[in-house]
Design a protein around this motif. Structure first.
Motif, PDB file in Angstrom:
ATOM      1  N   GLN A 103      18.955  53.480   9.175  1.00  0.00           N
ATOM      2  CA  GLN A 103      17.862  53.211   9.674  1.00  0.00           C
ATOM      3  C   GLN A 103      17.576  51.648   9.533  1.00  0.00           C
ATOM      4  OE1 GLN A 103      16.116  55.707  10.897  1.00  0.00           O
ATOM      5  NE2 GLN A 103      17.544  56.792   9.789  1.00  0.00           N
ATOM      6  N   HIS A 104      17.810  51.069   8.545  1.00  0.00           N
ATOM      7  CA  HIS A 104      17.898  49.804   8.395  1.00  0.00           C
ATOM      8  C   HIS A 104      18.617  48.854   9.125  1.00  0.00           C
ATOM      9  CE1 HIS A 104      16.535  46.359   5.171  1.00  0.00           C
ATOM     10  NE2 HIS A 104      16.617  45.770   6.249  1.00  0.00           N
ATOM     11  N   THR A 105      19.989  49.031   9.000  1.00  0.00           N
ATOM     12  CA  THR A 105      20.738  48.382   9.958  1.00  0.00           C
ATOM     13  C   THR A 105      20.448  48.380  11.440  1.00  0.00           C
ATOM     14  OG1 THR A 105      22.515  48.893   8.322  1.00  0.00           O
ATOM     15  CG2 THR A 105      23.241  47.687  10.138  1.00  0.00           C
ATOM     16  N   GLN A 107      17.426  48.994  12.428  1.00  0.00           N
ATOM     17  CA  GLN A 107      16.199  47.756  12.698  1.00  0.00           C
ATOM     18  C   GLN A 107      16.776  46.434  13.094  1.00  0.00           C
ATOM     19  OE1 GLN A 107      15.011  45.658   9.895  1.00  0.00           O
ATOM     20  NE2 GLN A 107      14.153  44.506  11.517  1.00  0.00           N
ATOM     21  N   HIS A 108      17.901  46.155  12.394  1.00  0.00           N
ATOM     22  CA  HIS A 108      18.417  44.544  12.484  1.00  0.00           C
ATOM     23  C   HIS A 108      18.747  44.493  14.084  1.00  0.00           C
ATOM     24  CE1 HIS A 108      19.124  42.701   8.393  1.00  0.00           C
ATOM     25  NE2 HIS A 108      18.459  43.852   8.279  1.00  0.00           N
ATOM     26  N   VAL A 109      19.636  45.783  14.498  1.00  0.00           N
ATOM     27  CA  VAL A 109      20.195  45.567  15.768  1.00  0.00           C
ATOM     28  C   VAL A 109      19.092  45.625  16.865  1.00  0.00           C
ATOM     29  CG1 VAL A 109      21.651  46.835  17.619  1.00  0.00           C
ATOM     30  CG2 VAL A 109      22.358  46.550  14.960  1.00  0.00           C
ATOM     31  N   ALA A 201      18.495  36.899   7.170  1.00  0.00           N
ATOM     32  CA  ALA A 201      18.373  36.931   5.719  1.00  0.00           C
ATOM     33  C   ALA A 201      17.607  38.177   5.158  1.00  0.00           C
ATOM     34  CB  ALA A 201      17.737  35.673   5.134  1.00  0.00           C
ATOM     35  N   CYS A 202      18.404  39.033   4.289  1.00  0.00           N
ATOM     36  CA  CYS A 202      17.811  40.378   4.008  1.00  0.00           C
ATOM     37  C   CYS A 202      18.421  40.793   2.644  1.00  0.00           C
ATOM     38  CB  CYS A 202      18.066  41.390   5.064  1.00  0.00           C
ATOM     39  SG  CYS A 202      17.411  43.091   4.906  1.00  0.00           S
ATOM     40  N   GLY A 203      17.631  41.534   1.819  1.00  0.00           N
ATOM     41  CA  GLY A 203      18.304  41.858   0.486  1.00  0.00           C
ATOM     42  C   GLY A 203      18.320  43.526   0.718  1.00  0.00           C
ATOM     43  N   THR A 205      19.984  47.290   1.988  1.00  0.00           N
ATOM     44  CA  THR A 205      21.256  47.994   2.071  1.00  0.00           C
ATOM     45  C   THR A 205      21.760  48.108   3.689  1.00  0.00           C
ATOM     46  OG1 THR A 205      20.265  50.246   1.732  1.00  0.00           O
ATOM     47  CG2 THR A 205      21.322  48.908  -0.291  1.00  0.00           C
ATOM     48  N   HIS A 206      22.918  47.894   4.065  1.00  0.00           N
ATOM     49  CA  HIS A 206      23.420  48.011   5.462  1.00  0.00           C
ATOM     50  C   HIS A 206      24.590  48.263   5.492  1.00  0.00           C
ATOM     51  CE1 HIS A 206      20.641  44.460   4.702  1.00  0.00           C
ATOM     52  NE2 HIS A 206      20.239  44.837   6.041  1.00  0.00           N
ATOM     53  N   VAL A 207      25.002  49.076   6.775  1.00  0.00           N
ATOM     54  CA  VAL A 207      26.260  49.560   6.876  1.00  0.00           C
ATOM     55  C   VAL A 207      27.387  48.457   7.076  1.00  0.00           C
ATOM     56  CG1 VAL A 207      25.602  51.874   7.814  1.00  0.00           C
ATOM     57  CG2 VAL A 207      25.940  49.969   9.398  1.00  0.00           C
TER      58      VAL A 207
HETATM   59 ZN    ZN Z   1      18.215  44.271   6.105  1.00  0.00          ZN
END
Ligand code: ZN
Length: 406
Positions: A103-105, A107-109, A201-203, A205-207
């Motif tokens: 979900q989080h990665t 979101q970045h994309v 910039a992000c703290g 967890t990503h793939v």
């Molecule tokens: Zn992130």
């Protein structure tokens, strides 16, 4: 400060650590010297899992950032005999972590895709149990924009680009051109670098590769105070949601014995039929009420210059009683009518032709008081609902006797 192992490796599901503190408080909590458990922050929700100690396994139900910079692990039940210095082995829930990474990665994309295509910045990110959402800073958002952003995001996923974690100074970060400028006074920044596509910039967890996101599916969009909210889901969650949607659609299509893609057309057709039938029904009831009113008036005798029509039905609703009362009082200039129905909902309607001098509202109130109902009305028309059908007939006879005292 807790050493945050997930900063360097999002796929680290097992780790060893040492207990620094164990608190009882309102909730039992553990502080460790190092952890792979992610605490809720930056829109991403916490990990869960277990912490194995010499005396047994402790379930971690929530993880948060403490004010002093440490990570606090909330436990399901208070642990027995855990002292500072004890060695533990932590295991985070892999399925939940993998879902969060997707979900989080994703979101970045997706946020980068909205920037690349339309220069629409993301101002906030929310991760829920069912779906995730980003808020875009824009006064308008079209369906085409949504579809194009979805397509680009999925192309980037398909290209399986590397996702790297880099640590840089604030100055260096300034020169890199980040999509998201963090609000922090720390000098070192953690940068998530999706090769040649996004730097932020992000703290979280990503793939490691965009292919591990699986896919991104955009769903509902809605106007919110600060712009437009776009709901999305990624990876396994998208597959699970598509499965659920398909099941729902198949069930609906089954009701129509139609193909799923014909459901909107079939639904429209059925709604048109319902509207048309409703109209026909209204017309039939009008005709029925008019015919019934004529018949009732024909058999009603005249006393004291009034034609009194008293009748109880077993299967008419209040709206039909009102319709019938209207016909009765208009077809003849000196009608007084007391109508009741025992089902589906026990009700009464009293009415008189315009110019008649009885008080239907007062008579209704007296009758309702006897039967324990609620309602009221004017001199010419009154209605009431009853808790039970018992006593309706007797009450109507009583009311009609009050109108024609012998
Ligand atoms: Zn992130």
């Amino acid at each position: 400060m807790t050493d945050r192992l997930y900063y360097h490796d999002s796929f680290l599901y097992d780790f060893d650590a040492e207990v620094l503190e164990c608190t009882d408080g309102p909730r039992s909590a553990l502080f460790l010297d190092r952890t792979a458990f992610y605490p809720t922050s930056g829109g991403q929700v916490f990990d869960t899992g277990v912490i194995a100690t010499e005396s047994g396994k402790l379930r971690v139900v929530e993880v948060a950032d403490a004010e002093d910079g440490r990570v606090v692990h909330y436990l399901e039940v208070p642990p027995k005999d855990i002292k500072p210095g004890a060695k533990i082995h932590g295991q985070i829930d892999r399925t939940r972590r993998r879902d969060h990474m997707q979900q989080h990665t994703g979101q970045h994309v997706l946020s980068a895709a909205f920037i690349r295509l339309f220069n629409l910045p993301t101002v906030s990110f929310h991760m829920g149990d069912d779906y995730c959402s980003i808020d875009l800073d824009t006064p308008t958002l079209t369906r085409t924009q949504v579809e194009e952003a979805e397509r680009l995001a999925n192309e980037i996923i398909l290209e399986n680009r590397p996702v790297a974690i880099r640590f840089v100074t604030r100055d260096e970060a300034g020169k890199l051109g980040l999509r998201k400028i963090p609000v922090t006074d720390r000098d070192e920044l953690r940068i998530i670098d999706i090769r040649d596509f996004d730097l932020s910039a992000c703290g979280g967890t990503h793939v490691n590769q965009t292919g591990q996101i699986g896919c991104v599916m955009l769903r509902k969009t809605e106007k919110v105070r600060q712009g437009w909210r776009v709901e999305f889901i990624a990876g396994q969650r998208a597959v699970a949601m598509a499965r659920r949607d398909y099941t729902t659609l198949t069930e609906t299509a089954g009701l129509f014995s139609a193909h799923i893609y014909d459901v909107p057309q079939q639904t429209r057709k059925s709604l048109d039929e319902i509207r048309s039938l409703r109209k026909q029904r209204e017309q039939s009831l009008e005709e029925l009420a008019a015919a019934q009113a004529t018949a009732l008036l024909a058999e009603a005798s005249e006393t004291n210059g009034r034609r009194l029509v008293v009748r109880t039905f077993a299967d008419r609703d209040m709206s039909f009683l009102k319709l019938l009362a209207q016909k009765l009082t208009r077809l003849s200039k000196n009608t007084v009518t007391l109508l009741g129905t025992t089902s589906p909902q026990p009700s009464l309607v009293f009415a008189q032709s315009a110019g008649q001098t009885c008080d239907m509202g007062a008579l209704m109130n007296e009758t309702l008081a006897k039967l324990g109902g609620r309602g009221g009305g004017s001199n010419d028309m009154a209605q009431g609902g009853l808790p039970t059908a018992e006593g309706i007939e007797a009450a109507l006879q009583h009311a009609s006797a009050a109108l024609n005292p012998s």
